[in-house]
Design a protein around this motif. Structure first.
Motif, PDB file in Angstrom:
ATOM      1  N   VAL A 153      48.098  40.699  24.575  1.00 30.22           N
ATOM      2  CA  VAL A 153      48.704  41.017  23.281  1.00 30.22           C
ATOM      3  C   VAL A 153      48.592  42.517  23.046  1.00 30.22           C
ATOM      4  N   ALA A 154      49.519  43.055  22.275  1.00 29.59           N
ATOM      5  CA  ALA A 154      49.505  44.478  21.950  1.00 29.59           C
ATOM      6  C   ALA A 154      48.191  44.852  21.281  1.00 29.59           C
ATOM      7  N   ASP A 155      47.628  45.977  21.712  1.00 33.38           N
ATOM      8  CA  ASP A 155      46.358  46.493  21.188  1.00 33.38           C
ATOM      9  C   ASP A 155      45.180  45.579  21.505  1.00 33.38           C
ATOM     10  N   ILE A 173      52.396  38.622  43.681  1.00 33.45           N
ATOM     11  CA  ILE A 173      51.483  37.602  44.215  1.00 33.45           C
ATOM     12  C   ILE A 173      52.161  36.822  45.328  1.00 33.45           C
ATOM     13  N   GLN A 174      53.406  36.454  45.138  1.00 34.61           N
ATOM     14  CA  GLN A 174      54.137  35.693  46.157  1.00 34.61           C
ATOM     15  C   GLN A 174      54.259  36.466  47.463  1.00 34.61           C
ATOM     16  N   ALA A 175      54.205  37.792  47.380  1.00 32.07           N
ATOM     17  CA  ALA A 175      54.319  38.626  48.590  1.00 32.07           C
ATOM     18  C   ALA A 175      52.984  38.796  49.311  1.00 32.07           C
ATOM     19  N   GLN A 176      51.904  38.225  48.765  1.00 30.42           N
ATOM     20  CA  GLN A 176      50.580  38.355  49.367  1.00 30.42           C
ATOM     21  C   GLN A 176      50.130  36.998  49.906  1.00 30.42           C
ATOM     22  N   PRO A 177      50.144  36.804  51.227  1.00 29.94           N
ATOM     23  CA  PRO A 177      49.750  35.500  51.785  1.00 29.94           C
ATOM     24  C   PRO A 177      48.324  35.068  51.442  1.00 29.94           C
ATOM     25  N   ALA A 178      47.447  36.020  51.130  1.00 27.12           N
ATOM     26  CA  ALA A 178      46.058  35.674  50.841  1.00 27.12           C
ATOM     27  C   ALA A 178      45.838  35.257  49.386  1.00 27.12           C
ATOM     28  N   LEU A 179      46.886  35.303  48.575  1.00 28.70           N
ATOM     29  CA  LEU A 179      46.770  34.924  47.172  1.00 28.70           C
ATOM     30  C   LEU A 179      47.686  33.755  46.866  1.00 28.70           C
ATOM     31  N   GLN A 180      47.246  32.883  45.953  1.00 33.14           N
ATOM     32  CA  GLN A 180      48.153  31.870  45.451  1.00 33.14           C
ATOM     33  C   GLN A 180      48.036  31.796  43.928  1.00 33.14           C
ATOM     34  N   LEU A 181      49.211  31.779  43.287  1.00 32.91           N
ATOM     35  CA  LEU A 181      49.272  31.752  41.831  1.00 32.91           C
ATOM     36  C   LEU A 181      49.109  30.308  41.368  1.00 32.91           C
ATOM     37  N   CYS A 182      48.012  30.061  40.654  1.00 28.92           N
ATOM     38  CA  CYS A 182      47.645  28.696  40.282  1.00 28.92           C
ATOM     39  C   CYS A 182      47.767  28.422  38.790  1.00 28.92           C
ATOM     40  N   GLY A 183      48.291  29.384  38.031  1.00 24.38           N
ATOM     41  CA  GLY A 183      48.445  29.129  36.609  1.00 24.38           C
ATOM     42  C   GLY A 183      48.552  30.397  35.803  1.00 24.38           C
ATOM     43  N   ILE A 184      48.404  30.245  34.497  1.00 21.42           N
ATOM     44  CA  ILE A 184      48.560  31.357  33.557  1.00 21.42           C
ATOM     45  C   ILE A 184      47.443  31.273  32.530  1.00 21.42           C
ATOM     46  N   GLU A 185      47.021  32.448  32.038  1.00 18.17           N
ATOM     47  CA  GLU A 185      45.869  32.531  31.122  1.00 18.17           C
ATOM     48  C   GLU A 185      46.178  33.496  30.004  1.00 18.17           C
ATOM     49  N   GLY A 186      45.577  33.229  28.844  1.00 12.87           N
ATOM     50  CA  GLY A 186      45.619  34.159  27.718  1.00 12.87           C
ATOM     51  C   GLY A 186      44.356  34.018  26.896  1.00 12.87           C
ATOM     52  N   TYR A 187      44.117  35.014  26.047  1.00 10.33           N
ATOM     53  CA  TYR A 187      42.953  34.955  25.158  1.00 10.33           C
ATOM     54  C   TYR A 187      43.384  35.399  23.769  1.00 10.33           C
ATOM     55  N   GLU A 188      43.305  34.462  22.847  1.00 10.40           N
ATOM     56  CA  GLU A 188      43.781  34.691  21.481  1.00 10.40           C
ATOM     57  C   GLU A 188      42.719  35.289  20.569  1.00 10.40           C
ATOM     58  N   GLY A 189      41.469  35.395  21.060  1.00 12.00           N
ATOM     59  CA  GLY A 189      40.373  35.820  20.201  1.00 12.00           C
ATOM     60  C   GLY A 189      40.437  37.270  19.768  1.00 12.00           C
ATOM     61  N   VAL A 190      41.292  38.082  20.399  1.00 13.82           N
ATOM     62  CA  VAL A 190      41.418  39.487  20.002  1.00 13.82           C
ATOM     63  C   VAL A 190      42.446  39.673  18.891  1.00 13.82           C
ATOM     64  N   GLN A 224      50.294  21.220  40.036  1.00 18.89           N
ATOM     65  CA  GLN A 224      49.880  21.173  38.627  1.00 18.89           C
ATOM     66  C   GLN A 224      49.116  22.457  38.296  1.00 18.89           C
ATOM     67  N   PRO A 225      49.833  23.511  37.936  1.00 13.08           N
ATOM     68  CA  PRO A 225      49.155  24.763  37.603  1.00 13.08           C
ATOM     69  C   PRO A 225      48.362  24.644  36.306  1.00 13.08           C
ATOM     70  N   LEU A 226      47.408  25.549  36.142  1.00 10.74           N
ATOM     71  CA  LEU A 226      46.597  25.590  34.933  1.00 10.74           C
ATOM     72  C   LEU A 226      47.290  26.400  33.850  1.00 10.74           C
ATOM     73  N   ILE A 227      47.105  25.999  32.617  1.00  8.56           N
ATOM     74  CA  ILE A 227      47.414  26.855  31.474  1.00  8.56           C
ATOM     75  C   ILE A 227      46.152  26.883  30.629  1.00  8.56           C
ATOM     76  N   THR A 228      45.622  28.072  30.371  1.00  8.85           N
ATOM     77  CA  THR A 228      44.294  28.147  29.765  1.00  8.85           C
ATOM     78  C   THR A 228      44.208  29.276  28.751  1.00  8.85           C
ATOM     79  N   ALA A 229      43.494  28.997  27.672  1.00 12.98           N
ATOM     80  CA  ALA A 229      43.183  29.962  26.616  1.00 12.98           C
ATOM     81  C   ALA A 229      42.012  29.386  25.844  1.00 12.98           C
ATOM     82  N   SER A 230      41.730  29.982  24.672  1.00 13.45           N
ATOM     83  CA  SER A 230      40.783  29.445  23.694  1.00 13.45           C
ATOM     84  C   SER A 230      39.395  30.017  23.803  1.00 13.45           C
ATOM     85  N   GLY A 231      39.032  30.769  22.771  1.00 12.63           N
ATOM     86  CA  GLY A 231      37.644  31.123  22.545  1.00 12.63           C
ATOM     87  C   GLY A 231      37.005  30.070  21.648  1.00 12.63           C
ATOM     88  N   SER A 232      36.060  30.511  20.826  1.00 17.61           N
ATOM     89  CA  SER A 232      35.290  29.571  20.015  1.00 17.61           C
ATOM     90  C   SER A 232      35.745  29.506  18.562  1.00 17.61           C
TER      91      SER A 232
END
Length: 400
Positions: A153-155, A173-190, A224-232
């Motif tokens: 998020v901005a700022d 990531i797709q161009a790097q054989p040693a990496l695999q994209l397994c999902g997406i992440e965010g953090y809303e606590g900021v 089944q990629p991950l979608i993850t977020a959430s602080g406390s």
């Protein structure tokens, strides 16, 4: 010169009475509240069809990690490569580093985790350059690294700021054989501002939208990629968004709150009140399980009490709260009302202000509540798990 014949004297052991046998100050967890919180958050995640990967940086106590896994958690989240190594050594088999993996020494720690354990390991990426560095490092070692694309998020802190940047990182990531994209992440606590719930909801909606765009583009390497977020603070809003049909059918929703396990008497108590206001169907609440016990040291002037407790013992985002006092020799506490306030905290001294006429004396024991948990646990190497009678049931270790 002298010899300390009992170097462990005063350190807690199972069966000790907290009030008479343990050197104070001491960090204390109440067993009943801890068990309640474990079940409460797991039930919430189950209700929304999500899984938990609690943030382990809060306690850095492997014994508590294992309790969370035993209660149903999918994995454990950590903040640094060293913390991840602690979790792997403790037998945690799903580890999410909710940070970018940078620096060759840190990459080597993770390479050792991937090579030497059967842990599923994930870390975050948000730049083409970090992708390039990771791809080269892990290719040299003939290892494959699971990564999640971070949306920011901005700022805020890290994370791609635009859809275009996210798509560019995914392509790298797709161009790097040693990496695999397994999902997406965010953090809303900021996210803050005048209308934080609206901003949090908008961010999580955007996270889902970008995840679906990447999925439709074939960017993910797993079915089944991950979608993850959430602080406390906003876990209920994140869980609700992730439970919508388009997200739940396409992804494994992962929630990452950490402070719920022990809760507090400040920041997260206020956040919990807001959760209950948003979710009136919830029948109960998280309970404060963490306190710090300390002795009155001096009563040098009217209305002023000095307690043997300081910044080296307890968090001070907000001032600690005096909760209960045990008079010398007493087995039952008396409540400390709002007339008692912590007005100053030094390295090892707490200034408690109260009525001019009071009967607190040196040796009385006071239980204090703190805000917030993360910055209290990191001050301790051992802490006590106690039952309702304040008998020590376990002595647990932190690994900071």
């Amino acid at each position: 010169m002298f010899t300390l014949t009992q170097p462990e004297k005063g350190l807690p052991v199972t069966g000790d009475s907290l009030l008479t046998d343990v050197s104070l100050p001491a960090l204390v967890l109440h067993q009943d509240a801890l068990e309640h919180n474990l079940k409460w958050m797991q039930a919430l995640a189950d209700r929304y069809g999500a899984v938990l990967a609690p943030h382990g940086k809060t306690t850095m106590a492997p014994a508590l990690f294992r309790r969370q896994i035993a209660a149903g958690a999918w994995g454990i989240t950590l903040a640094t490569a060293v913390q991840c190594a602690v979790a792997a050594q403790a037998g945690i088999r799903r580890i999410l580093l909710a940070n970018q993996l940078v620096g060759r020494a840190n990459m080597q720690i993770v390479a050792d985790i991937v090579r030497q354990t059967d842990s599923d390991f994930y870390c975050l990426v948000d730049s083409v350059e970090n992708v390039r560095q990771l791809g080269a490092f892990f290719a040299e070692r003939q290892l494959r690294l699971n990564v999640l694309l971070e949306l920011g998020v901005a700022d805020g802190r890290c994370g791609c700021r635009s859809d275009e940047q996210a798509l560019a990182v995914a392509a790298a990531i797709q161009a790097q054989p040693a990496l695999q994209l397994c999902g997406i992440e965010g953090y809303e606590g900021v996210i803050g501002g005048a209308q934080p719930q609206r901003e949090v909801d908008a961010f999580i909606d955007r996270l889902v939208a970008v995840a679906l765009k990447l999925r439709n583009a074939g960017a993910f390497s797993v079915p089944q990629p991950l979608i993850t977020a959430s602080g406390s603070a906003w876990y209920d809003r994140v869980a609700a968004a992730f439970s919508r049909e388009e997200a739940q059918n396409a992804f494994l929703p992962v929630l990452r709150p950490g402070c719920y396990l022990v809760h507090d008497h400040g920041l997260y108590q206020r956040a919990q009140q807001q959760v209950l206001a948003r979710q009136p169907q919830l029948q109960d609440a998280l309970l404060p399980a963490m306190e710090v016990f300390a002795c009155v040291q001096s009563a040098p002037e009217p209305g002023r009490v000095i307690v043997a407790l300081g910044k080296r013992d307890i968090a001070h985002d907000d001032m600690p709260v005096a909760l209960r006092v045990w008079r010398q020799g007493a087995t039952q506490p008396a409540a400390m009302g709002e007339e008692w306030r912590v007005v100053r905290l030094m390295d090892q001294h707490l200034f408690l202000q109260g009525p001019a006429e009071h009967d607190l004396q040196p040796g009385d024991i006071i239980a204090f509540g703190a805000s917030h948990p993360c910055l209290t646990f990191d001050k301790w190497r051992r802490f006590c798990l106690v039952d309702a009678r304040l008998k020590v049931r376990e002595v647990l270790q932190t690994c900071f």
